[in-house]
Scaffold this motif. Structure first.
Motif, short mmCIF file in Angstrom:
data_model
loop_
_atom_site.label_atom_id
_atom_site.label_comp_id
_atom_site.label_asym_id
_atom_site.label_seq_id
_atom_site.Cartn_x
_atom_site.Cartn_y
_atom_site.Cartn_z
N VAL A 166 -0.10 9.59 -2.97
CA VAL A 166 -0.52 8.14 -3.02
C VAL A 166 0.08 6.97 -4.70
O VAL A 166 0.93 8.06 -5.24
N ALA A 167 -0.19 6.02 -4.68
CA ALA A 167 0.39 6.07 -5.39
C ALA A 167 -0.54 6.36 -7.11
O ALA A 167 -1.68 6.87 -6.38
N THR A 186 -5.16 5.70 -7.89
CA THR A 186 -5.84 5.17 -6.39
C THR A 186 -7.49 5.67 -6.61
O THR A 186 -7.27 7.11 -6.91
N LEU A 227 3.19 9.00 -9.77
CA LEU A 227 2.77 8.92 -7.93
C LEU A 227 1.07 9.89 -8.15
O LEU A 227 0.56 9.69 -9.21
N THR A 247 -5.26 2.04 1.80
CA THR A 247 -3.96 2.13 0.52
C THR A 247 -2.76 2.84 1.75
O THR A 247 -2.28 3.31 2.51
N THR A 248 -1.79 2.40 0.29
CA THR A 248 -0.11 3.11 1.43
C THR A 248 -0.26 4.45 0.97
O THR A 248 -0.62 4.92 -0.60
N VAL A 249 0.20 5.39 1.82
CA VAL A 249 0.50 7.20 1.64
C VAL A 249 1.66 7.12 2.37
O VAL A 249 1.46 7.11 3.63
N LEU A 250 1.72 8.83 1.42
CA LEU A 250 2.79 9.61 2.62
C LEU A 250 1.96 10.52 2.91
O LEU A 250 1.85 11.25 1.83
N PHE A 287 9.44 9.40 -3.54
CA PHE A 287 8.07 8.89 -3.28
C PHE A 287 8.07 7.91 -3.30
O PHE A 287 7.46 6.93 -2.68
N LEU A 335 6.68 4.86 -1.02
CA LEU A 335 5.83 4.24 -0.82
C LEU A 335 6.20 2.35 -1.38
O LEU A 335 5.36 2.14 -0.45
N ARG A 336 6.95 2.87 -1.79
CA ARG A 336 7.74 0.66 -1.86
C ARG A 336 8.25 0.17 -0.93
O ARG A 336 7.51 -0.33 0.36
N GLU A 379 4.48 -0.60 1.29
CA GLU A 379 3.80 -1.42 0.21
C GLU A 379 3.05 -2.09 2.21
O GLU A 379 3.81 -2.98 2.08
#
Length: 261
Positions: free
Chosen positions: A15-16, A19, A42, A75-78, A104, A108-109, A112
């Motif tokens: 994640v960013a 977070t 990250l 949230t934005t997640v990988l 990564f 994430l961008r 987003e």
């Protein structure tokens, strides 16, 4: 440091940095605590896990899915694949976040503000088969000819009927997948049509939706469900972790420079 004294570090997602984790998450491993290890832009969502504890139980998989899906709602997640373990916190930084930092951050961008949903449907099998037979005079005649007849004496006729119905189901399933995709694409960032596993499966479509279009997308799913109400039971799942839309960099240089692809 985590990953000491007979333990390792289990990784759920990237994640960013900075977070905040949602409350109530139940990590893999009894007594474990979820934390975020930051490095640069990250963060890695991790928990300790005993080295003597074998992974692979259904409960472990369900816990992993619940963690990454709950994160995806917030949230934005990988998301990482189930079972990802490294030796300690430093390995999280060196082997995961540091080595893959530019990719990564870029990925994430790309994601987003987006959420993955899954639209799945199942046929009313009796309704579908009945309609297929009723719509084809040849199948209607064949079906009538074997009704109540000795199964052994009509063995090959039954095989012919079953194969013909199966072929029609595949044709209808293909048409329905195309129709579902066209109905949902106007509200999506991306759409992925996936194979149907169940015998009575109708559609299985993953959809990446920007948060600003979620309401419109849900209305489109409702409209499709109403359209198919007499023959398909439609279900909307999500938001879930975006496994089906993890970005693959086209140009490595664009990742290194931080350019959007």
């Amino acid at each position: 440091m985590s990953g000491q004294n007979g333990s390792a570090v289990y990784v759920y997602a990237v994640v960013a940095a900075d977070t905040d984790l949602p409350e109530g998450l139940d990590p893999v491993g009894d007594g474990a605590e979820l934390v975020v290890i930051d490095h640069g832009e990250l963060g890695a969502v991790v928990s300790d896990i005993g080295l003597d504890r074998p992974l692979g139980k259904r409960d472990d998989l369900l816990r992993h899915e619940r963690v990454v899906n709950t994160l995806a709602r917030e949230t934005t997640v990988l998301p990482m694949q189930f079972g990802g373990v490294v030796s300690d916190d430093q390995a999280v930084v060196d082997e995961l976040l540091g080595e893959n930092h530019d990719y990564f951050a870029w990925a994430l961008r790309q994601l987003e503000g987006c959420r993955q949903f899954v639209v799945q449907g199942r046929y009313d099998a009796d309704e579908l088969v009945g309609q297929i037979v009723a719509d084809d005079p040849r199948l209607s005649e064949l079906s009538e000819s074997i009704r109540g007849a000795d199964p052994d004496a009509t063995y090959y006729e039954r095989i012919r009927l079953g194969e013909a119905i199966s072929g029609q189901v595949e044709r209808i399933r293909g048409d329905d997948a195309v129709h579902a995709r066209r109905a949902l694409e106007p509200f999506a960032v991306a759409v992925a049509t996936k194979d149907v596993v169940e015998e009575d499966g109708a559609v299985n479509v993953s959809v990446l939706v920007h948060r600003d279009r979620v309401s419109d997308f849900e209305q489109a799913v409702d409209a499709l469900g109403d359209e198919w109400a007499d023959r398909v039971n439609l279900r909307l799942i999500g938001p879930v972790a975006p496994y089906d839309f993890l970005p693959e960099p086209v140009d490595p240089e664009s990742v290194e420079t931080g350019a959007e692809g």
